[in-house]
Write a protein that holds these residues in place. Structure first.
Motif, mmCIF file in Angstrom:
data_model
loop_
_atom_site.group_PDB
_atom_site.id
_atom_site.type_symbol
_atom_site.label_atom_id
_atom_site.label_comp_id
_atom_site.label_asym_id
_atom_site.label_seq_id
_atom_site.Cartn_x
_atom_site.Cartn_y
_atom_site.Cartn_z
ATOM 1 N N HIS A 245 8.390 -2.068 -4.833
ATOM 2 C CA HIS A 245 9.825 -2.331 -4.701
ATOM 3 C C HIS A 245 10.542 -1.983 -5.990
ATOM 4 N N GLN A 246 11.850 -1.760 -5.860
ATOM 5 C CA GLN A 246 12.652 -1.425 -7.032
ATOM 6 C C GLN A 246 13.444 -2.634 -7.516
ATOM 7 N N GLU A 247 13.499 -2.782 -8.833
ATOM 8 C CA GLU A 247 14.395 -3.768 -9.449
ATOM 9 C C GLU A 247 15.101 -3.098 -10.615
ATOM 10 N N LEU A 248 16.258 -3.620 -10.988
ATOM 11 C CA LEU A 248 16.952 -3.066 -12.150
ATOM 12 C C LEU A 248 16.962 -4.089 -13.275
ATOM 13 N N THR A 249 16.626 -3.625 -14.509
ATOM 14 C CA THR A 249 16.907 -4.445 -15.679
ATOM 15 C C THR A 249 17.744 -3.590 -16.602
ATOM 16 N N HIS A 250 18.912 -4.105 -16.983
ATOM 17 C CA HIS A 250 19.870 -3.331 -17.784
ATOM 18 C C HIS A 250 20.055 -1.944 -17.188
ATOM 19 N N PHE A 251 20.234 -1.895 -15.885
ATOM 20 C CA PHE A 251 20.462 -0.644 -15.160
ATOM 21 C C PHE A 251 19.257 0.295 -15.177
ATOM 22 N N PHE A 252 18.130 -0.167 -15.656
ATOM 23 C CA PHE A 252 16.948 0.699 -15.661
ATOM 24 C C PHE A 252 15.976 0.237 -14.590
ATOM 25 N N GLN A 253 15.430 1.214 -13.838
ATOM 26 C CA GLN A 253 14.522 0.864 -12.739
ATOM 27 C C GLN A 253 13.164 0.395 -13.244
ATOM 28 N N VAL A 254 12.726 -0.748 -12.740
ATOM 29 C CA VAL A 254 11.334 -1.153 -12.946
ATOM 30 C C VAL A 254 10.727 -1.385 -11.557
ATOM 31 N N GLU A 255 9.441 -1.084 -11.429
ATOM 32 C CA GLU A 255 8.798 -1.285 -10.134
ATOM 33 C C GLU A 255 8.158 -2.664 -10.081
ATOM 34 N N ARG A 256 8.367 -3.305 -8.955
ATOM 35 C CA ARG A 256 7.749 -4.601 -8.720
ATOM 36 C C ARG A 256 6.751 -4.396 -7.584
ATOM 37 N N HIS A 257 5.550 -4.916 -7.748
ATOM 38 C CA HIS A 257 4.529 -4.722 -6.719
ATOM 39 C C HIS A 257 4.260 -6.015 -5.974
ATOM 40 N N GLU A 258 4.122 -5.883 -4.670
ATOM 41 C CA GLU A 258 3.802 -7.049 -3.847
ATOM 42 C C GLU A 258 2.511 -6.786 -3.097
ATOM 43 N N ALA A 259 1.727 -7.841 -2.903
ATOM 44 C CA ALA A 259 0.495 -7.681 -2.126
ATOM 45 C C ALA A 259 0.846 -7.606 -0.642
ATOM 46 N N ALA A 260 0.124 -6.765 0.084
ATOM 47 C CA ALA A 260 0.328 -6.663 1.540
ATOM 48 C C ALA A 260 -1.036 -6.863 2.199
ATOM 49 N N HIS A 261 -1.027 -7.469 3.368
ATOM 50 C CA HIS A 261 -2.295 -7.686 4.063
ATOM 51 C C HIS A 261 -2.156 -7.381 5.549
ATOM 52 N N PRO A 262 -3.121 -6.656 6.115
ATOM 53 C CA PRO A 262 -2.991 -6.269 7.533
ATOM 54 C C PRO A 262 -3.173 -7.431 8.521
ATOM 55 N N ASP A 263 -3.677 -8.568 8.054
ATOM 56 C CA ASP A 263 -3.984 -9.684 8.973
ATOM 57 C C ASP A 263 -2.814 -10.144 9.835
ATOM 58 N N LYS A 264 -1.576 -9.973 9.315
ATOM 59 C CA LYS A 264 -0.421 -10.489 10.035
ATOM 60 C C LYS A 264 -0.283 -9.877 11.429
ATOM 61 N N LEU A 265 -0.450 -8.568 11.524
ATOM 62 C CA LEU A 265 -0.206 -7.900 12.814
ATOM 63 C C LEU A 265 -1.431 -7.212 13.403
ATOM 64 N N TYR A 266 -2.474 -7.053 12.612
ATOM 65 C CA TYR A 266 -3.583 -6.208 13.062
ATOM 66 C C TYR A 266 -4.845 -7.033 13.309
ATOM 67 N N ARG A 267 -5.696 -6.453 14.144
ATOM 68 C CA ARG A 267 -6.991 -7.075 14.380
ATOM 69 C C ARG A 267 -8.049 -6.228 13.683
ATOM 70 N N ARG A 268 -8.976 -6.883 13.019
ATOM 71 C CA ARG A 268 -10.031 -6.116 12.357
ATOM 72 C C ARG A 268 -10.979 -5.564 13.413
ATOM 73 N N LEU A 269 -11.198 -4.245 13.365
ATOM 74 C CA LEU A 269 -12.067 -3.610 14.357
ATOM 75 C C LEU A 269 -13.495 -3.483 13.851
ATOM 76 N N GLY A 270 -13.641 -3.350 12.547
ATOM 77 C CA GLY A 270 -14.986 -3.204 12.007
ATOM 78 C C GLY A 270 -14.976 -2.613 10.615
ATOM 79 N N GLY A 271 -16.140 -2.183 10.168
ATOM 80 C CA GLY A 271 -16.272 -1.593 8.840
ATOM 81 C C GLY A 271 -16.963 -0.241 8.924
ATOM 82 N N VAL A 272 -16.466 0.690 8.128
ATOM 83 C CA VAL A 272 -17.009 2.051 8.101
ATOM 84 C C VAL A 272 -17.194 2.411 6.635
#
Ligand SMILES: *Cc1c(COP(=O)(O)O)cnc(C)c1O
Length: 598
Positions: free
Chosen positions: A102-129
């Motif tokens: 995500h983007q944030e501004l400090t003193h009009f300068f862009q800094v990137e902010r990172h957020e964790a995402a996880h597939p569990d909310k909408l997806y079903r685990r099918l397996g491992g490869v």
């Protein structure tokens, strides 16, 4: 590659019955509308033999809980939505990136902010490869799945998969992400019992899925030539790049380390190896060359882009490559529901979303009072969303219903020229004041694009130093789909001024036109598809021409008759371009041409 464990999606019974009839009916309607026969693809594509759509990026937070980076991901998200709407069996294979930027501004300068995402909310685990490298005999990947109507998403991930587009195009981690998607994604598709009828590669970095298929067919007993011919007939490579030279390329060592261990058949590896050529620092290979050699059909994403690609791209023999044109379209999620209903009521578009045969005449009856009502509702919706977002000062934005709103919303890339409108700040300020206009600006520089990050800062300081601009120019932070849609439905004028020849297609302008906005644009990408183009055309690189057209647009928006005339002209030229159903049909036409030839 190998399967570690598999519980799978337990069959495909989640598909509603209606999907089975809708797709052939759509193909019939498309064939009838454009006088082509695409019925063969209707017989070839089934639930067990779907279209496989492979993409490094898909952008559909509401539908898939996956955030992308830009146009390529939005296109993938829309392609899946259109396929679902039309009952087309389509399986998207894509990474799930555990880090969201995500983007944030400090003193009009862009800094990137990172957020964790996880597939569990909408997806079903099918397996491992697992995939392999020369160092790790097994790199385990998690496969997640989700079914939406006739479409499915198969997502490849692991906790250290990283973010979208990290570091260099040619770096090791990028190649790892690309090979993991291709090899593990293909294995997951096979584990689900699916046999792709056709494969669409959404840009060259997805080519490893096709190589995995080639290798698999050889393992199943085909000769290399038979397997190669089979893959070629099924494979479409969709290019979004204009110049082959700007793509990432990988060296022999990287391929030996990460690709070779995943290929079982020596002939397949020998073929890959034969495509390397001498470059700086040893032998190198561009993934587009693999895609060009392996795909029976290649396409670009607008008429102009297909022409430019056809001169810029070369095959292994150095010969020019032909790119068919399938101009991008958009799904209905970007269009006000009332506008869609109005188009249907007027007979401008049919029940599938295709423009009717008589759409041009039908548009002549556009009722301006209905348009004004829809636009007013759009403005309220925009304000509702902007109330939850921040401008360059950290404040929410509100644009009064009486004021005119103009926007510029797209990635903050140099060729898109976000700075052009600021080249004469006095002139811009005068326009904004005279027409009681507000300018909504949004879009992120790429995290690696230091030049454009500095340019954004410079513009924001300049705006801050100017009394009128400070009041009337709103930079909306962290551009995403919600902001994109808000401005599409709620602003009146859209500015799109890419340097001519550099925009592959662009879809923001389609969102604008579909929602009855006036477009001010250079003739590039999909805007150049229409002949004659009927938006307000800005001369390439000419800021004077931009200001004149903004002035014209402001006058048009303020006058019912002028607005009605301009919207009719725009939609007469662009209704077919905008249609996502038209785009899907065009792709089916390319597949049909493959099955019809022997
Ligand atoms: C529509 C959209 C895009 C694509 O924009 P173009 O530059 O016109 O191709 C990119 N990002 C977001 C968030 C969008 O909504």
């Amino acid at each position: 590659m190998s399967t570690i464990e598999w519980s799978g999606s337990r069959g495909v019974s989640e598909y509603p019955e209606v999907a089975d009839e809708r797709f052939p009916a759509f193909l019939y309607a498309y064939g009838d509308r454009y006088d082509v026969d695409v019925s063969t693809v209707g017989e070839t594509i089934t639930r067990q033999k779907p279209i496989l759509y492979v993409t490094m990026e898909i952008y559909d937070k509401a539908g898939l809980d996956i955030k992308g980076g830009g146009g390529l991901g939005v296109l993938a998200g829309d392609t899946r939505r259109v396929a679902e709407d039309l009952g087309a069996p389509l399986v998207v294979v894509t990474p799930f990136y555990p880090i969201e930027s995500h983007q944030e501004l400090t003193h009009f300068f862009q800094v990137e902010r990172h957020e964790a995402a996880h597939p569990d909310k909408l997806y079903r685990r099918l397996g491992g490869v697992a995939v392999r490298t020369t160092i790790d005999s097994e790199v385990p990947l998690d496969i997640y799945g989700r079914t939406l109507g006739s479409t499915r998403v198969i997502a490849v991930t692991e906790p250290h998969f990283g973010e979208l587009y990290p570091g260099s195009n040619s770096g090791d981690h990028r190649l790892y992400q690309e090979m993991a998607l291709g090899f593990a994604g293909y294995e997951a598709v096979r584990n689900e019992g699916l046999e792709p009828a056709f494969i669409q590669l959404n840009e060259a970095p997805t080519v490893f899925a096709a190589i995995a298929m080639l290798d698999d067919l050889c393992t199943q007993g085909m000769t290399f030539d038979e397997a190669f011919g089979t893959v070629k007939k099924k494979l479409l490579y969709t290019n979004h790049t204009l110049v082959q030279a700007v793509e990432g390329e990988f060296n022999k060592g990287q391929f030996e380390h990460m690709i070779r261990p995943n290929i079982a058949n020596p002939e397949v590896w020998e073929w890959v190896e034969s495509l390397f050529s001498d470059g700086d620092g040893g032998e190198r290979l561009r993934l587009s060359l693999l895609a060009i050699e392996l795909a029976g059909v290649k396409s670009g994403v607008s008429e102009l882009h297909a022409r430019v690609s056809s001169t810029n791209f070369h095959d292994a023999k150095g010969e020019a490559v032909h790119f068919e044109a399938v101009t991008n379209g958009i799904s209905d999620k970007w269009i006000m529901r009332d506008a869609v209903e109005l188009y249907e009521e007027m007979g401008v578009r049919d029940e599938y979303g295709l423009p009717t045969r008589e759409y041009e005449e039908r548009l002549e009856g556009l009722p301006i009072d209905r348009v004004r009502t829809i636009r007013m509702a759009g403005r309220r919706e925009m304000n509702r969303i902007l109330a939850t977002r921040q401008d360059q000062y950290g404040n929410p934005v509100f644009i009064p219903e009486s004021a005119t709103a103009m926007d510029f919303k797209r990635r903050f890339a140099e060729y898109k020229r976000p700075d052009m409108i600021f080249s004469d700040p006095q002139r811009l300020a005068a326009l904004l004041e005279q027409h009681d206009m507000h300018f909504l600006l949004t879009g992120k520089p790429h995290p690696n694009d230091e030049g454009m990050k500095r340019e954004l800062t410079r513009l924001l300081y300049m705006i801050d130093s100017h009394n009128t601009l400070r009041e009337r120019v709103h930079y909306v932070q962290d551009y995403d789909e919600d902001i994109g849609r808000a401005l599409s439905v709620g602003a009146d004028i859209a500015v799109n001024v890419p340097r001519v020849g550099e925009e592959a297609c662009g879809t923001s302008f389609m969102k604008d036109m579909a929602n009855f906005k006036v477009l001010v644009s250079t003739l590039d990408g999909g805007v150049a598809d229409a002949d004659p183009a009927t938006c307000l055309i800005v001369e390439d690189g000419n800021a004077q021409s931009l200001y004149e057209n903004i002035e014209k647009a402001a006058r048009i928006v303020a006058d019912d008759d002028a607005l009605r005339t301009q919207l009719i002209r725009q939609l007469q030229a662009y209704a077919p371009v905008i249609s996502g159903a038209r785009m899907l049909g065009d792709y089916m036409k390319l597949f049909a041409s493959q099955t019809n030839q022997r």
